[in-house]
Design an enzyme around this catalytic site. Structure first.
Site, mmCIF file in Angstrom:
data_model
loop_
_atom_site.group_PDB
_atom_site.id
_atom_site.type_symbol
_atom_site.label_atom_id
_atom_site.label_comp_id
_atom_site.label_asym_id
_atom_site.label_seq_id
_atom_site.Cartn_x
_atom_site.Cartn_y
_atom_site.Cartn_z
ATOM 1 N N GLY A 207 40.351 38.936 28.770
ATOM 2 C CA GLY A 207 38.928 38.777 29.049
ATOM 3 C C GLY A 207 38.147 40.019 28.679
ATOM 4 O O GLY A 207 38.527 40.776 27.779
ATOM 5 N N SER A 208 37.102 40.266 29.405
ATOM 6 C CA SER A 208 36.188 41.360 29.094
ATOM 7 C C SER A 208 36.732 42.700 29.575
ATOM 8 O O SER A 208 37.632 42.764 30.427
ATOM 9 C CB SER A 208 34.835 41.114 29.758
ATOM 10 O OG SER A 208 34.954 41.224 31.170
ATOM 11 N N GLY A 212 38.790 43.567 32.994
ATOM 12 C CA GLY A 212 40.016 44.360 33.029
ATOM 13 C C GLY A 212 39.901 45.525 33.994
ATOM 14 O O GLY A 212 40.854 45.850 34.726
ATOM 15 N N GLU A 229 44.425 42.252 27.782
ATOM 16 C CA GLU A 229 43.833 42.137 26.452
ATOM 17 C C GLU A 229 42.344 41.941 26.657
ATOM 18 O O GLU A 229 41.896 40.909 27.146
ATOM 19 C CB GLU A 229 44.409 40.970 25.649
ATOM 20 C CG GLU A 229 43.876 40.972 24.215
ATOM 21 C CD GLU A 229 43.960 39.637 23.510
ATOM 22 O OE1 GLU A 229 43.016 39.309 22.769
ATOM 23 O OE2 GLU A 229 44.967 38.935 23.711
#
Length: 461
Positions: A207-208, A212, A229
């Protein structure tokens, strides 16, 4: 708790709505998964592999229905047929290498000593999956986690609420125990509370960057393993010796496919000055050949973005760049389906600089900036001038040069003469703000297992 709604980008309607679990209900789900995990891990590896592959087969059996659902949920045109070939390929590859990847590392096997390192499942794996490639990104961790003997709790993005349900239904129909693999609907507060409470042994989040960071904050002090990621701003570089037509076709597809909503999509391109004018001209022609429209229309090659707020980010970046001196090469009037909301016309920008957000911040939409460079050194400097590092794409006829350039680029994967691709035999990873961790390949099993050493002395003297 408020229900979680899935707003379809196709027409703005509420396509699905689910009530999130309470904290107690979520804890109970995790407890059931943890209880089921020991028996699952005790099954032979071959049996676990067979059941995971059976789940994927069940998923493929309803792929026509799932392709339609994906269009409603995140806008991808149905002509592209979903993600199910890739789901099968990745599952098959991780199944093929499982015995080797999970085999003990034997240091000694003699009449005096047995010394070895075994790879044990970590326990309960929590997958927080994104909406842009909702089946593929999930299978990257789901398949190896289950094969390695773990239980899995899956929380899917609100934009693709139905994907988690379909995965669970298919895997349960294929024989994976229902309590071992559970799809859950959670709000942010419950998610963070579970992580902070050590509910999981490993968390995989796609995600963003902000998401994270929230995961890391929630896990702080728990020593829970994290695979992250996050954002990307992947560059392409077209050298003087590149195949121009091939570069245009692949890089434009890499920038525009899935409405630009790809983790490793191309968001900025640097072209050697000798090819620049021709590259730009051919790229503009390529993009003008796209058809923006309803994803159920067979003629549509560019669907809506998944949500109008995502399109608003791209519009703002483009507007700021133009105000700062960038030149747009695509007239939005050529794409009458652009409604100012989720349906967004593609755009190519030139006369741009790295002072503009559109060349530094993630866009995640159908826009790409093209800059002229004098050679490798300038291209490398610009490619590295980014907080992200997932992939880069180098276009050249010289493989040795590509490897040398790749060695100087801060990235997770170096591509030559291709882009926007994932090879399950290679490690999927990133650096800088793109995150940390490793998925797929032999290394992908490391995240969902832990080493355990045995030192067995067979003699007493």
């Amino acid at each position: 708790m408020k229900p979680i709604q899935l707003i379809s980008p196709v027409d703005g309607s509420v396509y699905a709505e689910r009530q999130p679990l309470s904290h107690d209900e979520a804890q109970a789900a995790v407890a059931r998964a943890r209880s089921a995990q020991k028996d699952w891990a005790a099954r032979p590896l071959a049996e676990r592999i067979a059941l995971v592959k059976a789940g994927v087969e069940k998923l493929n059996g309803i792929k026509d229905k799932l392709v339609e659902e994906l269009a409603w949920q995140m806008g991808r045109p149905t002509r592209y047929g979903g993600e199910f070939g890739g789901v099968g390929d990745r599952t098959n590859y991780m199944s093929e290498i499982a015995e080797q990847a999970l085999a003990p590392i034997v240091a000694e096997a003699s009449d005096r000593f047995e010394r070895r390192i075994v790879k044990e499942p970590v326990g309960v794996v929590f997958i927080v999956a994104p909406w842009n490639y909702p089946y593929l990104t999930t299978i990257n961790t789901l398949a190896p986690a289950l094969i390695a003997g773990n239980a899995v709790i899956l929380k899917h993005a609100s934009q693709t609420l139905l994907v988690g349900e379909r995965l669970a239904e298919a895997f349960h129909a294929g024989g994976v125990p229902a309590e071992l693999f559970q799809n859950v609907v959670l709000d942010h507060a419950t998610t963070e509370s579970l992580i902070a409470g050590r509910a999981f042994n490993f968390v995989n989040f796609t995600g963003s960057v902000g998401g994270g960071a929230a995961m890391e904050k929630a896990a702080a002090g728990t020593f829970t393993g994290l695979g992250l990621e996050l954002g990307g701003k992947d560059p392409g570089y077209v050298r003087a010796d590149a195949d121009l037509d091939a570069a245009v076709d692949s890089l434009m597809d890499g920038a525009m496919y899935n409405a630009g909503q790809c983790c490793c999509g191309i968001e900025r391109i640097y072209v050697h000055e000798s090819l620049y004018d021709a590259f730009v001209e051919k790229s503009v022609a390529w993009v003008k050949g796209l058809t923006l429209g309803n994803p159920f229309d067979a003629a549509t090659t560019l669907g809506p973005m998944a949500n109008k707020r995502f399109a608003a980010v791209v519009r703002a970046q483009v507007a700021e760049a133009i105000a700062a001196g960038a030149t747009p090469l695509i007239d939005p009037a050529l794409f009458p389906a652009d409604d100012g909301g989720a349906y967004l016309a593609p755009q190519i920008l030139v006369d741009i600089t790295h002072d503009m957000r559109v060349m530094k911040e993630e866009s995640f939409g159908p826009v790409v900036g093209i800059m002229k460079v004098s050679g490798d050194d300038e291209a490398i400097s610009l490619m590295n001038d980014s907080p992200y590092g997932l992939t880069c794409s180098i276009w050249t006829s010289d493989a040795e040069a590509a490897a040398e350039i790749g060695a100087r680029i801060e990235t997770g994967t170096v591509f030559m003469n291709r882009c926007d691709y994932l090879d399950p035999a290679l490690c999927w990873t990133g650096c800088k703000d793109t995150g940390r961790g490793a998925a797929l390949s032999v290394l992908g099993y490391n995240a969902v297992t832990r080493p355990k050493s045995y030192h067995l002395k067979k003699v007493t003297k």
